[in-house]
Write a protein that holds these residues in place. Structure first.
Motif, short mmCIF file in Angstrom:
data_model
loop_
_atom_site.label_atom_id
_atom_site.label_comp_id
_atom_site.label_asym_id
_atom_site.label_seq_id
_atom_site.Cartn_x
_atom_site.Cartn_y
_atom_site.Cartn_z
N GLY A 235 12.13 -28.04 9.31
CA GLY A 235 13.04 -26.99 9.73
C GLY A 235 14.28 -26.91 8.86
N VAL A 236 14.86 -28.06 8.54
CA VAL A 236 16.06 -28.09 7.70
C VAL A 236 15.73 -27.63 6.28
CG1 VAL A 236 17.71 -29.63 6.58
CG2 VAL A 236 17.34 -29.80 9.04
N LEU A 237 14.60 -28.09 5.74
CA LEU A 237 14.22 -27.68 4.39
C LEU A 237 14.05 -26.17 4.31
CD1 LEU A 237 11.64 -30.44 3.35
CD2 LEU A 237 13.83 -29.95 2.25
N ALA A 238 13.38 -25.59 5.32
CA ALA A 238 13.17 -24.14 5.31
C ALA A 238 14.47 -23.39 5.54
CB ALA A 238 12.14 -23.77 6.38
N PHE A 239 15.26 -23.87 6.49
CA PHE A 239 16.52 -23.20 6.81
C PHE A 239 17.49 -23.23 5.63
CE2 PHE A 239 20.90 -23.60 8.44
CZ PHE A 239 21.02 -22.35 9.03
N SER A 240 17.58 -24.36 4.95
CA SER A 240 18.53 -24.49 3.84
C SER A 240 18.08 -23.74 2.60
CB SER A 240 18.73 -25.97 3.50
OG SER A 240 17.52 -26.56 3.08
N ARG A 241 16.88 -23.19 2.63
CA ARG A 241 16.42 -22.37 1.51
C ARG A 241 16.35 -20.90 1.89
NH1 ARG A 241 15.06 -27.26 0.15
NH2 ARG A 241 14.41 -27.79 -1.96
#
Length: 350
Positions: A235-241
Motif C-alpha cells: 500500500g505504501v509503495l503504491a501510494f508513494s508512487r
C-alpha cells in the motif's frame, strides 16, 4: 522517466542564490520575467530529486514573502532525460550518500509535500467520510454474510480508511505529531462507525456464524500476519508512487474493513467470543500495516525530522507486534477463543 515541473516565483534580487540551488538539483530550467519585480523559473526535475530541491528552497527562502513554488507532474519529456550512474546529480558534500536500497526505492517516489497533499483531504471528519465508512462496512458485512467475495472486494474499493491509515504511518515516519493526532482521530472515528454499522447489521439480519467469509475474520494465523505486512508495504509503495487510490484502498482495506464489520456483526448477533476474535485480528492487522508502512517509507528515503523520534515510534509498534504474535501463539496452543468455545456457546444457547 518520472519527472516534475517545478515553477518558482522569486524577487529578482535573489536570483543568483536560486540559480546556484537549481544547478544542484535540476536538469533543465528556463527563466521569464513576471509583473511585480519577480522572476519565474520553470524547472524540469526528476521525481527522485524533487524532495531535496524543495527542502533546500524552503530552507533558503522561507523568510522571503514573495517566494512561491508549485509542483506539477509531467507525462513526457523530449529529448528524454537519461538516468544513469554517470548522469546522476551529486548530493551536497555534507550529506551522506543514499544507500543502494534508498536509491532503488526512491527513484519514482512522490515528494513529502506531494504525499501530504494527497492525504490532507482525507483526514477531515466530514459527513461524506462517515457515510462512506458506513456504506463500506455494510457492503463488506453483507458480502461476508452471503459468502460473496466479490461484494467484499467492492467494499474495499470504497477505501474510506486509506487516508487515515497512510496518515498515521507517514506521521510516524517524519515525526509530525499534528498529522499523527489528526490521522489517529479520523481513523478511530471511522473504525467506530464501521463497528456500529456491523452491529446494526447483526441485529437485523440472521447470521450464520460459521459462514466461511465471516469465520475467516475471526481466525488469526501466521499467514494473516504475513498478509497484513504485505498489504502495508504494498500500500505504501503504491501510494508513494501516485498509484490509483482504488488499488491502494484494496490493499489496506483487506486488512481493516472486513474485520471491523465482523466485530460488529458478531456482537449484534450475540457471539461475544467471535466478536473478540475479529477485534484481535483487526488489532494485529493495524499494527502490521503500520510497522510495514513505516519501514517502507524509511526504505524509500523519506526524511524523518528526528531519527530518535521515528525510531522510538517504530520500536513501540514493533513491541506491540511481538506482543500480539505472542498472544496469537498462546491462543493457538491453549485454544483460548477457539471455535470450539464458540460452538459450545451456540449449543448452550439453543
Amino acid at each position: 522517466m518520472s519527472a516534475r515541473i517545478v515553477k518558482i516565483y522569486l524577487l529578482e534580487t535573489r536570483i543568483e542564490e536560486l540559480e546556484e540551488i537549481l544547478q544542484k538539483h535540476v536538469r533543465r530550467f528556463w527563466r521569464e520575467a513576471v509583473p511585480g519585480g519577480q522572476e519565474k523559473f520553470s524547472c524540469i526535475v526528476q521525481q527522485r530529486y524533487t524532495e531535496r530541491l524543495l527542502n533546500e528552497l524552503w530552507e533558503v527562502f522561507q523568510q522571503e514573502p514573495q517566494f512561491t513554488a508549485y509542483v506539477e507532474a509531467i507525462e513526457a519529456v523530449i529529448p528524454p532525460i537519461e538516468e544513469t550512474p554517470d548522469t546522476e546529480l551529486p548530493l551536497d558534500t555534507d550529506l551522506p550518500p543514499p544507500t543502494a536500497l534508498e536509491r532503488f526505492f526512491s527513484r519514482d517516489r512522490l515528494s513529502t509535500d506531494e504525499l501530504y497533499d494527497d492525504i490532507e483531504e482525507s483526514l477531515h471528519v466530514r459527513p461524506s467520510y462517515l457515510i462512506t465508512v458506513t456504506l463500506s462496512a455494510i457492503i463488506a458485512g453483507l458480502g461476508m454474510h452471503s459468502g460473496q467475495t466479490a461484494v467484499v472486494i467492492g467494499a474495499m474499493i470504497i477505501a474510506p480508511l486509506l487516508g487515515p491509515t497512510m496518515g498515521v504511518a507517514l506521521a510516524a515516519t517524519v515525526g509530525d505529531s499534528k498529522l499523527g493526532k489528526q490521522a489517529s482521530l479520523t481513523l478511530a472515528i471511522g473504525c467506530f462507525f464501521a463497528v456500529i454499522s456491523g452491529l446494526i447489521l447483526g441485529l437485523i439480519v440472521e447470521i450464520d456464524p460459521l459462514t466461511p467469509e465471516l469465520r475467516n475474520r475471526t481466525l488469526v494465523q501466521p499467514a494473516d500476519v504475513a498478509l497484513a505486512l504485505a498489504c502495508g508495504a504494498a500500500g505504501v509503495l503504491a501510494f508513494s508512487r501516485g498509484a490509483s487510490l482504488a488499488l491502494v484502498g484494496v490493499m489496506i482495506a483487506v486488512a481493516l474493513v472486513p474485520p471491523l464489520a465482523a466485530v460488529g456483526i458478531y456482537m449484534g448477533a450475540g457471539f461475544p467470543v467471535a466478536s473478540a476474535n475479529a477485534a484481535f485480528l483487526f488489532a494485529a492487522n493495524l499494527v502490521c500495516v503500520n510497522v510495514a508502512g513505516i519501514a517502507t517509507f524509511l526504505c524509500q528515503g523519506l526524511p524523518p525530522k528526528s531519527w530518535r523520534i521515528t525510531g522510538g515510534i517504530l520500536f513501540v509498534w514493533s513491541v506491540l507486534l511481538v506482543m500480539l504474535l505472542s498472544m496469537m501463539a498462546g491462543r493457538i496452543i491453549l485454544g483460548f477463543g477457539s471455535w470450539e468455545v464458540v460452538l459450545d456457546f451456540i449449543s448452550r444457547r439453543s
